[in-house]
Design a protein around this motif. Structure first.
Motif, PDB file in Angstrom:
ATOM      1  N   ILE A  46      -5.934   2.590   4.556  1.00 21.15           N
ATOM      2  CA  ILE A  46      -4.809   1.715   5.058  1.00 21.15           C
ATOM      3  C   ILE A  46      -4.552   0.799   3.892  1.00 21.15           C
ATOM      4  N   MET A  47      -5.576   0.055   3.529  1.00 23.27           N
ATOM      5  CA  MET A  47      -5.363  -1.095   2.182  1.00 23.27           C
ATOM      6  C   MET A  47      -4.805  -0.679   1.143  1.00 23.27           C
ATOM      7  N   GLN A  48      -5.152   0.773   0.839  1.00 21.24           N
ATOM      8  CA  GLN A  48      -4.693   1.152  -0.594  1.00 21.24           C
ATOM      9  C   GLN A  48      -3.297   1.792  -0.511  1.00 21.24           C
ATOM     10  N   ASN A  49      -2.935   2.213   0.543  1.00 25.11           N
ATOM     11  CA  ASN A  49      -1.632   2.618   0.789  1.00 25.11           C
ATOM     12  C   ASN A  49      -0.444   1.626   1.413  1.00 25.11           C
ATOM     13  N   SER A  50      -1.052   0.474   1.873  1.00 19.22           N
ATOM     14  CA  SER A  50      -0.022  -0.466   2.399  1.00 19.22           C
ATOM     15  C   SER A  50       1.247  -0.754   1.840  1.00 19.22           C
TER      16      SER A  50
END
Length: 387
Positions: A46-50
């Protein structure tokens, strides 16, 4: 079962994305021994592809109008560089620097929108020029160096988690409560929607299929909630993504301007003759893309904790790929925000899964290219079948 097969056949392009996403998760779960669905990794995905999700939301609107934007990565890098100068070198307040950064993104989008919508210069040329221009300005702004670190307050949205006010132990209890509220809200809204459709004599699925659908989606939300709760809870960036996804879904599905965006992509001349202000709509679509690029640039800089000249490399390709894999047609007139989200997740899981398996970046790029080509081919074959 007959109703299910009919639904799949009629919505193959939509369900195909979901099936592909589920299939990827199952395949990589097997190949990585479950690592890809571990609580830590789910949170990281989630955080890396936000930033890709944010850019894909804006890109799908651009593509729906039949245009393209190659400059989003350079805009993100430039805005991140400007934010770095303001926050690190000039020590400006967060409440001053962030609005200025967003305004800069909007102005860049307006610059592109002016040439594309009013001067009728092809978007490919305008945004290609923008990609080169703002990549150069990023290097000029940073002087070829990296600026770091950012103030801790700036990194909250991109790398921090919601505190557990309920003081849970092994599990983040507040996240579980949020998940329960989400499931209840979804079920209530779906029941209300079904009731309204029946009152309007709109065809609805059978009661059994409807209940099965509610249970399936509720289980997915519950499983996702459990993974987040087992690590550190809900990251702040998740709330920003949720607001953007719901807001833009409402805009495209429930507003007149949103329907005008589709009308322009379907047939611009017909839309213009019908009274749609095509130039104005296109202009604001690119302004919107500029603002979302700025948000993505700020998120990426905050997560990296640095403003670097190399930021934003290939962001435009990731955003375009996410939108196209998610069902957006490069000829315009088709695409959804939810589809762009699924496309971004497919790209993110591909990257993450291959990295866990130790596949080199060269092979990763090749595989992603084949996936993109396959998505476009699938879209064209579907269109030919409809004709």
């Amino acid at each position: 079962m007959k109703e299910f097969k009919k639904l799949i056949t009629q919505n193959l392009d939509k369900f195909g994305m979901v099936i592909a996403l589920v299939g990827l998760v199952l395949i990589f779960s097997f190949l990585t021994g479950g690592t890809i669905i571990s609580p830590l990794n789910v949170t990281n995905i989630i955080m890396q592809n936000s930033y890709v999700i944010i850019l894909a939301i804006g890109m799908v609107l651009v593509i729906i109008t039949g245009e393209i934007d190659l400059s989003v990565g350079s805009i993100a890098a430039f805005v991140g560089a400007v934010a770095g100068v303001m926050l690190i070198n000039m020590n400006l307040s967060l409440f001053i620097a962030v609005p200025i950064a967003l305004i800069i993104g909007g102005l860049i989008g307006a610059w592109h929108g002016f040439w594309i919508a009013y001067m009728k210069i092809p978007a490919f040329i305008v945004t290609l020029a923008g990609m080169l221009l703002f990549r150069g300005l990023t290097m000029v702004t940073l002087g070829g160096r990296t600026l770091a670190p950012f103030p801790s307050a700036f990194r909250v949205i991109s790398s921090r988690f919601l505190d557990d006010w309920l003081n849970g132990g092994e599990y983040h209890l507040l996240t579980i409560v949020i998940g329960i509220i989400a499931i209840i809200s979804y079920v209530v809204l779906e029941i209300k929607k079904r009731k309204q459709n029946k009152e309007l004599n709109v065809s609805v699925e059978s009661k059994g299929f409807f209940i099965a659908k509610l249970i399936a989606i509720a289980l997915v939300i519950a499983a996702f909630t459990e993974r987040l709760a087992a690590y550190a809870g809900v990251p702040y960036i998740f709330f920003l993504l949720l607001v953007l996804i719901l807001g833009y879904s409402f805009f495209t599905n429930r507003t007149i301007s949103g329907r005008h965006v589709y009308a322009i992509g379907g047939n611009e001349k017909a839309a213009q003759l019908s009274g749609v202000k095509t130039q104005k709509i296109k202009f604001w679509v690119f302004v919107n893309m500029g603002v979302l690029s700025a948000i993505a640039g700020l998120i990426f800089a905050g997560r990296l904790n640095a403003a670097t000249p190399q930021a934003g490399q290939n962001f435009e390709l990731d955003a375009i790929a996410a939108a196209v894999i998610g069902g957006a047609s490069l000829t315009g007139g088709a695409g959804t925000v939810i589809g762009a989200l699924i496309g971004a997740l497919i790209m993110g899981i591909l990257d993450n899964g291959m990295s866990i398996l130790g596949i080199g970046i060269d092979w990763q790029q090749s595989i992603k290219a084949l996936v993109l080509l396959g998505a476009v081919a699938f879209d064209i074959l579907n269109k030919n079948k409809r004709k």
